[in-house]
Every structure is written in structure tokens, then in C-alpha cells.
Design an enzyme around this catalytic site. Sequence first.
Site, PDB file in Angstrom:
ATOM      1  N   ARG A   1       0.852  -1.181   0.000  1.00  0.00           N
ATOM      2  CA  ARG A   1       0.000   0.000   0.000  1.00  0.00           C
ATOM      3  C   ARG A   1       0.891   1.236   0.000  1.00  0.00           C
ATOM      4  O   ARG A   1       1.941   1.257   0.649  1.00  0.00           O
ATOM      5  CB  ARG A   1      -0.928   0.032   1.217  1.00  0.00           C
ATOM      6  CG  ARG A   1      -2.047  -1.009   1.195  1.00  0.00           C
ATOM      7  CD  ARG A   1      -3.067  -0.707   0.093  1.00  0.00           C
ATOM      8  NE  ARG A   1      -4.220  -1.595   0.136  1.00  0.00           N
ATOM      9  CZ  ARG A   1      -4.338  -2.725  -0.544  1.00  0.00           C
ATOM     10  NH1 ARG A   1      -3.320  -3.120  -1.321  1.00  0.00           N
ATOM     11  NH2 ARG A   1      -5.428  -3.463  -0.462  1.00  0.00           N
TER      12      ARG A   1
ATOM     13  N   HIS B   1      -1.304  -0.110  -9.678  1.00  0.00           N
ATOM     14  CA  HIS B   1      -1.915  -0.977  -8.650  1.00  0.00           C
ATOM     15  C   HIS B   1      -2.575  -2.197  -9.297  1.00  0.00           C
ATOM     16  O   HIS B   1      -3.778  -2.406  -9.189  1.00  0.00           O
ATOM     17  CB  HIS B   1      -2.940  -0.198  -7.815  1.00  0.00           C
ATOM     18  CG  HIS B   1      -3.216  -0.841  -6.485  1.00  0.00           C
ATOM     19  ND1 HIS B   1      -3.642  -0.117  -5.395  1.00  0.00           N
ATOM     20  CD2 HIS B   1      -3.153  -2.144  -6.065  1.00  0.00           C
ATOM     21  CE1 HIS B   1      -3.820  -0.939  -4.367  1.00  0.00           C
ATOM     22  NE2 HIS B   1      -3.529  -2.167  -4.751  1.00  0.00           N
TER      23      HIS B   1
ATOM     24  N   GLU C   1      -3.101   7.487  -4.767  1.00  0.00           N
ATOM     25  CA  GLU C   1      -3.472   6.966  -6.088  1.00  0.00           C
ATOM     26  C   GLU C   1      -4.957   7.199  -6.373  1.00  0.00           C
ATOM     27  O   GLU C   1      -5.782   7.213  -5.456  1.00  0.00           O
ATOM     28  CB  GLU C   1      -3.128   5.478  -6.184  1.00  0.00           C
ATOM     29  CG  GLU C   1      -3.767   4.592  -5.129  1.00  0.00           C
ATOM     30  CD  GLU C   1      -3.201   3.173  -5.158  1.00  0.00           C
ATOM     31  OE1 GLU C   1      -4.023   2.247  -5.240  1.00  0.00           O
ATOM     32  OE2 GLU C   1      -1.968   2.985  -5.104  1.00  0.00           O
TER      33      GLU C   1
ATOM     34  N   ASP D   1       4.018  -0.221  -7.377  1.00  0.00           N
ATOM     35  CA  ASP D   1       2.692  -0.561  -7.894  1.00  0.00           C
ATOM     36  C   ASP D   1       1.603   0.192  -7.140  1.00  0.00           C
ATOM     37  O   ASP D   1       0.450   0.185  -7.548  1.00  0.00           O
ATOM     38  CB  ASP D   1       2.452  -2.070  -7.778  1.00  0.00           C
ATOM     39  CG  ASP D   1       1.155  -2.513  -8.428  1.00  0.00           C
ATOM     40  OD1 ASP D   1       0.901  -2.110  -9.588  1.00  0.00           O
ATOM     41  OD2 ASP D   1       0.372  -3.248  -7.788  1.00  0.00           O
TER      42      ASP D   1
END
Length: 305
Positions: free
Chosen positions: A232, A279, A261, A256
Site C-alpha cells: 500500500r 496498482h 493513487e 505498484d
Amino acid sequence: MTTRPLVLKAAKLPGEIASALSASLDVLELPEDDGEIAALLQTCGSRVRGLAVRKRQIRAELLDRLPALEIVASYSAGLENVDTEHCRQRGITVTNTSHILAEEVANLTVMHCLAVTRQLVRAHDFVRSEAWTRGQFPLTHSLSGMEVGIIGLGHIGKAIARRLEVMGARVSYYGPRKKPVELPYFDSPEALAEATQMLVASCPLSDATRGLVSREVIAALGSEGYLVNISRGPIVDETALIEALRAERLAGAALDVFENEPHVPEALRMHPSVILTPHIGSGTEETRRQMGLSMVTSLKTALGA
């Protein structure tokens, strides 16, 4: 006639998964509007026995309006959106799908580790721009033989460790407690960073892990170190990461996940030593389908449906 268990759906689910959920359970959609939620819970809140969630915030205030609730089943691996402590106090079972998505996330993680150490995006652009006709691509670094530290050795962390060891990396880890595994253990992220050339963050987000990869951890990793984050975004101090990359106090990063985000700072988007993906750790059709079916199975099993 036997009454089927009532489940509240607080998630946007693929059609197949929504159909599987309603095949043996009575399902009601949790509205977005507070007034509509209040009206729904006043009518049937006392009969709700299960809660299907994905990203929706599930806090104590909602849980306390569901006195018959037995299980919260999450489509995702992360549970930062669920008040798990309140569930524990109430005796409510909480499940997620980390055991389902672990292998796929581990696959992506290894791709990130290779992409950032072998500079695959730069190499791709090197060929596409015809720079190859003017000279050779610079030598990069091998993952084989590299000391790699994993922060969080749960389902995902263990799957990553297995793959990295097969590739010849020397793996160690940090977590809140030692695990029964034959890997070197460090009792702090800073100590792990000092001993390794690459850190992979694979722990869940919680109050304890928010900002865990701090300015001090990044500094301990050093100018020849790499950071990979597939857990995360808020686990990493993003500001400190950007500063380290700008000052060349870190060799590169593969990410990622991000703090805010889908909004990613330009400093990360444009940095030549940063690998970015949106992600997509569990983002295959096959894995997402299995995640959804696992969530449905958890609800059916817990409620005897």
C-alpha cells in the site's frame, strides 16, 4: 420455507461474482447516501448476518447498527478499510483473499525487481529510439546474489521469498514477530535496510505500518539500494523517497502503489530510475475471479448457506 441468510453488499463486484453471491444468499446493496443507509438499516439491519466488502469504509458506527452480523468478507487482501479491532471485540469473523492473490502479486513483484535492477524500461526506450545504433546499453545489476529484504512475511511475502530464492537472491525479512521459516530475521526495518541492497514492502497497511519505510529506512538502504512497494502506498514515506531519488541517494524504485493513487507525483512519474504500474498486483481476470469466488465461499460457509 427456510429463510436464506441476509448479506449486505458494500462492494462493486463483477457480474459473475454478484450472481454467485445471490444464488444462495439474500443480498441487499448498501447505498452511498447516509439517509438511504439509515432507512435501509432501520428496516432490515437487525437481520443482516454477512457483509461483502471491497474498498468501502466499514467503521464501528455501521457495524453497531448490524447486531446480527457474523462475518465481514473482503474481496481484497487489504483490510485497512475495515475496523477489524471492533470486529474482534464483537466476535465478528473477518476474511480476506490474500491467500488467493499471493501468487499473482508475487509474480508482479519479481517483474518489478527485475525491471528496476536491469533497467528494462530504459532498455526498451534505448532500442525504440535507435540509440542502440550509436552505442551499447550500460551494464546493470543482477538480482542473482543480491541481498533482498522483505518487510512483511505473510502469504504474499512468503510467495515473493520463494521466487527470489529460486532466482539466486539471498532473502531476509522483518515483521512484528519471527516466523517459523529458515530465513534471517531482523528486528527493525532500519536494520533490514542496512543489511540489504533491495527492500520489498509486502505488509498490510495499519496504524503500525503507516510510514514504516521512513526517511531513516530509505537512508539506511543507501545510494546503491532499490525499493519495491507492492503493498500500500502510505507504507512508504513518499516525500522522503522522492528526495532520496532526486539526490541520487537511492539507485531506483519500483512501485505498484502510491500514497494518493491514482494521483502520482510528477517527480515519480518522470524519474528515469522509477518503474511504475497502476496498482495491478492481482490484476488478472483469473485471479480476480478466484478472489470473488473465495469471498462468496467465505460468506456461505460462515452462514451455513
